[in-house]
Design a protein around this motif. Structure first.
Motif, short mmCIF file in Angstrom:
data_model
loop_
_atom_site.label_atom_id
_atom_site.label_comp_id
_atom_site.label_asym_id
_atom_site.label_seq_id
_atom_site.Cartn_x
_atom_site.Cartn_y
_atom_site.Cartn_z
N LEU A 1 0.84 -1.20 0.00
CA LEU A 1 0.00 0.00 0.00
C LEU A 1 0.87 1.25 0.00
N ALA A 2 1.94 1.23 0.80
CA ALA A 2 2.88 2.35 0.84
C ALA A 2 3.57 2.52 -0.52
N ARG B 1 -9.12 0.66 7.87
CA ARG B 1 -9.23 2.02 8.40
C ARG B 1 -8.91 2.14 9.90
N GLU B 2 -9.01 1.04 10.64
CA GLU B 2 -8.73 1.14 12.07
C GLU B 2 -7.24 1.05 12.38
N ASP B 3 -6.44 0.69 11.37
CA ASP B 3 -4.98 0.71 11.52
C ASP B 3 -4.50 2.09 11.05
N VAL C 1 -7.89 14.23 8.59
CA VAL C 1 -7.15 15.08 7.65
C VAL C 1 -7.20 14.49 6.24
N GLY C 2 -7.06 13.16 6.16
CA GLY C 2 -7.10 12.51 4.85
C GLY C 2 -8.43 12.72 4.14
N GLN D 1 -3.41 6.03 6.77
CA GLN D 1 -2.74 7.22 6.22
C GLN D 1 -2.39 7.00 4.75
N ASP D 2 -1.84 5.81 4.46
CA ASP D 2 -1.43 5.52 3.07
C ASP D 2 -2.63 5.39 2.14
N SER D 3 -3.67 4.68 2.60
CA SER D 3 -4.83 4.49 1.71
C SER D 3 -5.53 5.82 1.44
N LEU D 4 -5.64 6.68 2.46
CA LEU D 4 -6.27 7.98 2.26
C LEU D 4 -5.41 8.89 1.39
#
Length: 972
Positions: free
Chosen positions: A48-49, A107-109, A163-164, A114-117
């Motif tokens: 994902l990153a 989403r709970e991680d 923020v995302g 952060q990366d997916s958003l």
């Protein structure tokens, strides 16, 4: 699997696309699985990153140059503008859906979220040739909004998502053209705006809670700010959205903001939220920024939303303010009765008062931002929404009742018959005047200790902001004007005369009562400046007896005005001088100057002309008199305008000569020396642009003498006390500011002749003897030996120093080769130091200085001069910066211009640098890529010459060069 800084391989665009597609396939496989082991989760996160990195790097704006992947830095604000080759990949709706699916799953991680958003935020900014037509944009946007709504509707947003999500929404609104946004199905657009409204209110409440908890990481505040900016983008577009389209949404967001900032029962500010009570006895740090500055962007957005829904918001603010003013009045009366009953007792519970003050604070701030804009250097205008609102309802308004409410701040609005038939905007202003009146009455009742200085600041801040925009409104600036406005505060009206008298009385009262509260006193004198800075208002001000009393009191240094801080006294002097240029008959004007300026001159001369002045000069009383005079001179200079410069320049010049004498007397008193230099700085800053040749020369000569005296007293001097570095920092900063102000004459000159001075000084000017160049170069000669590496660690001093050097190189490049050898070497060393060891801002200044120096060399054609040799050295530095080093891409243009000029000057050396670089390459692929790039770079300008058209072609080629090999050889 991720990119590292020491990665050897150079990825082409096709490589990246393949990596992205492979990553997508892996993510699809992972997203199908119900449960992931810890190891699998780790791998999933890395892929994902990787997707995030590929998207972030590949689509940096081309005009910044495309940095090598080793130089990649993640950013929330990367916008996607891929080429057509990505069309099939990125317009496949399954790719977008995959990232929404992935986010829902993880989403709970917080790390993975952060990366997916970030990926989704980048996909939300997709634009450019990847879209074949508008229809494709509409389809993509509609699919994206559907995916977003299905992901966030009905869930509780995690802190790590705020923020995302706000970045995604912000990108959708700002990147996609408005006609595309309005072309999606209307029901879908309506759902999107409803979702935006809900999120804005929700994030606003969470941001308020963060404030209560005093969190370090204000994620909701950041997210809230982004969403408010998005609202501004939408509501200011009247081309695509009909009037009133967003009114109900604006009402909800506005109500939510007000609610978060009011105490119960109307608001939630002091309620327990999520088990956390608000801070009660809070000590506000003196370093803490004022709310009106800290939250200025928020307040501007909320103010704009208030205008969009003026029908709701103006009456709401009025009723909330009026109700709190009534309560405040009652509370103060109750306290007064308690004090009368038991005079010695001051043990009063102030909790209720504190809550009221905080409520009034926020209501006044929002009202100020709703009714007027913060205009810097522009003519302030009544916002069109406010004007239209007043005009729309003017037929329902009783003008006499409106004027009665405006002119009766001591009475409750509801006690005046027919109060509901008043202009709503004027009634809102009247509510603030009632707050002011309650404060004034409390002061007269000796209850000052119960008042809030913050409320006092808010009142005068609001009145200044309002007066700038509404008081004596210039009707020529508007197509249509509200009758209540023109009647209440227009020219030649009783309303405007009354309110000017009221505001002047407020100023005088504040300066007497709050002289020890510097911020409040400063806001108060700023209001006074607003009352006199426009001639029309000043004409009314000088008709008030209070004004003359204030002028006399200040001129005689009577208490309490003599207790005001130096900056406040300076601004007060500025206001008094501005008032002196109002419309008065000759005799009255002469009387005014006799009462304002003459005492200043007389007292000053009386002090310095004493026979034993040298012995008395360090006495506290004498030093205070000198300091007060110098502050006043700064204030006089600050009052300069084109129509008063003749009088003020002649008045000040008499003082400047005496100030130079004071430099000798006070050479061991750094704060006085500092203030003397500051007088010269202000005179140069405010007056140089209006001075004709002979007057400018008078000022140059005075400045040169000042610098010579300073140099004599300071060069080679050993300062041993602990504050020596700080003192020298202040001196040098002011001297550089002075030199920069003198240089500004070359850029901004409103004076062709000394015509504005005709009649003020007889006789012709002497032949020109001193130029700006003489003074400035002498000043640089003085500064350079004092500029140590330690002093350059002060960022402000460092920036000012390099701005000055750049100015000199741009304006007087022909003078640089003529400098003494030591000075020339110091200047070149400074430029090299700035390019190699300072901030990117300083580096850019140095690059901008190099271009005119190289052009000067080319004109002179002296190949053995020190400047020619120096520019050859700088060619190597700039070459290395562009090809071998990581640098801020914003500097590419400045570096490119300097590089081109240096290449024209040293073509053989440039060829040698390229050959040396190529011969050092072991990898044949990199060798060939570099060789092709360098050939292409100079192909458009062979041989390169100082020709604008060739230079522009070179700079365009340099962009492509940086895209192909920028960072390829970057040494990390």
């Amino acid at each position: 699997m991720e990119f590292h800084g020491n990665c050897k391989r150079v990825f082409q665009e096709e490589d990246l696309r393949q990596i992205f597609m492979l990553t997508v396939e892996v993510l699809q496989e992972f997203s199908r699985r119900e449960n992931l082991s810890a190891q699998m989760s780790s791998v999933f996160q890395r892929y994902l990153a990787l997707a995030n990195q590929v998207l972030s790097w590949n689509f940096l704006p081309p005009n910044l140059g495309r940095h090598y992947i080793a130089m990649f830095e993640s950013s929330q604000n990367v916008l996607l503008k891929p080429t057509e080759s990505w069309r099939e990949t990125l317009l496949d709706s399954r790719v977008m859906e995959l990232f929404f699916t992935v986010h829902r799953k993880i989403r709970e991680d917080s790390d993975m979220a952060q990366d997916s958003l970030q990926c989704l935020a980048q996909l939300a900014s997709l634009h450019g040739p990847v879209f074949p037509d508008e229809g494709a944009q509409v389809d993509y946007l509609a699919h994206f909004i559907e995916g977003l709504l299905s992901t966030i509707n009905g869930i509780e947003i995690e802190d790590s998502e705020a923020v995302g999500i706000s970045s995604i929404i912000s990108n959708l609104i700002t990147v996609f053209p408005r006609n595309v946004l309005t072309a999606i199905p209307s029901e879908l657009f309506s759902s999107f705006v409803n979702c935006l409204t809900h999120l804005t209110c929700s994030f606003g409440r969470s941001a308020a809670l963060e404030e209560v908890l005093d969190k370090d990481d204000m994620v909701y505040m950041e997210a809230y700010d982004k969403l408010l900016e998005s609202w501004l983008t939408l509501v200011q577009d009247d081309k695509h959205f009909h009037k009133g389209f967003f009114t109900q949404h604006a009402v909800q967001v506005f109500n939510s903001y007000i609610q978060c900032h009011l105490a119960a029962p109307d608001g939630t500010r002091n309620l327990t939220a999520n088990g956390v009570a608000s801070r009660e006895e809070e000590e506000i740090s003196e370093l803490q920024e004022d709310d009106r500055d800290q939250f200025s962007d928020q307040l501007a957005s909320v103010g704009m939303l208030g205008r969009v829904a003026a029908e709701h918001c103006i009456p709401l603010l009025t009723s909330l303010l009026e109700e709190r003013v009534t309560r405040l009045h009652s509370q103060l009366q109750r306290h007064q009765q308690q004090l009368l009953a038991s005079p010695g007792s001051r043990t009063i519970d102030n909790k209720m008062l504190d809550d009221l003050y905080e409520d009034i604070h926020w209501l006044i701030l929002v009202t100020g931002y709703l009714l007027a804009d913060d205009t810097q250097g522009e003519t302030p205008l009544i916002p069109p929404e406010i004007m239209e609102y007043s005009i729309k309802h003017s037929s329902e308004v009783d003008i006499n009742t409106t004027l009665q409410i405006l002119g009766s701040p001591g009475e409750k609005a509801s006690s005046i018959p027919g109060y509901n038939r008043t202009d709503s905007v004027i009634r809102l202003l009247s509510a603030v005047l009632r707050v002011s009146e309650v404060e004034s009455r409390a002061i007269r009742a000796d209850l000052t200790h119960l008042l809030s200085p913050q409320m006092g600041k808010d009142i005068v801040w609001f009145l200044k902001r309002w007066a700038k925009t509404y008081l004596l409104v210039d009707e020529k600036l508007y197509d249509q004007i509200s009758l209540p406005f023109s009647t209440a505060f227009g020219a030649d009206t009783e309303g405007s005369q009354w309110i000017i008298g009221y505001l002047l009385q407020k100023v005088i009262s504040n300066l007497s009562v709050w002289s020890s509260e510097q911020d409040l006193a400063n806001d108060t004198v700023q209001l006074l400046v607003t009352l006199v800075e426009r001639r029309e208002r000043a004409n009314l001000v000088i008709q008030c007896e209070n004004w003359w009393n204030l002028a006399k009191q200040f001129a005689s240094r009577s208490p309490p005005l003599n207790f005001l801080s130096s900056p406040v006294q300076r601004t007060l002097m500025k206001a008094l001088v501005l008032g002196g240029f109002a419309q008065m008959d000759t005799e009255t004007k002469q009387q005014y100057w006799t009462e304002v300026l003459q005492p200043l001159q007389q007292r000053f001369l009386r002090v310095i002309n004493q026979e034993n002045f040298q012995q008395l000069c360090q006495q506290e009383e004498v030093k205070q008199e000198i300091t007060a005079t110098l502050e006043a001179l700064c204030g006089i200079a600050e009052a300069t305008q084109i129509d008063n410069v003749a009088i003020l320049f002649n008045f000040l010049m008499d003082f400047l000569t005496n100030c130079i004498g004071l430099m000798e007397v006070y050479k061991n008193t750094p704060e006085t020396v500092n203030l003397i230099i500051e007088v010269f700085v202000e005179v140069a800053h405010k007056q140089i642009c209006y001075l004709g040749e002979s007057k400018a020369m008078n000022l140059y000569e005075a400045c040169l003498t000042l610098l010579q005296v300073y140099s004599k007293n300071n060069l080679g001097r050993q300062r041993v006390d602990v504050t020596a570095e700080e003192e020298q920092y202040q001196d040098l900063l002011l001297i550089m500011e002075l030199l920069t102000n003198l240089l500004s004459k070359e850029f901004i000159d409103f004076s062709d002749t000394d015509e504005v001075f005709r009649g003020h000084e007889p006789g012709q000017a002497a032949s020109r003897s001193v130029s700006a160049a003489d003074v400035v170069l002498y000043g640089v000669n003085l500064i350079l030996p004092l500029m140590s590496q330690d002093l350059l660690k002060f960022p402000t001093l460092c920036n000012q120093y390099y701005k000055l050097i750049t100015f000199i190189c741009e304006i007087f490049p022909e003078k640089i080769p003529q400098l003494p050898e030591d000075l020339f070497k110091s200047l070149m060393c400074s430029l090299e130091l700035g390019m190699t060891s300072m901030s990117s801002e300083v580096c850019q200044l140095c690059l901008e200085a190099l271009t005119p120096l190289a052009e000067q060399c080319a004109k002179a054609q002296e190949t053995d001069s020190p400047l020619f040799l120096a520019t050859r050295h700088f060619l190597k530095l700039v070459f290395d910066m562009l090809v071998l080093q990581k640098h801020n891409t914003e500097m590419t243009t400045a570096a490119g211009e300097a590089f081109y000029t240096l290449v024209c000057l040293h073509q053989a050396e440039y060829s040698e640098l390229v050959e040396t670089l190529l011969s050092s390459q072991q990898d044949p692929i990199i060798y060939q890529r570099l060789a092709d790039a360098f050939n292409k770079l100079t192909a458009s300008s062979t041989p390169p010459t100082l020709d604008r058209k060739q230079k522009m072609a070179f700079l365009k080629s340099l962009e492509e060069f940086m895209a192909n090999v920028g960072g390829l050889l970057c040494v990390k």
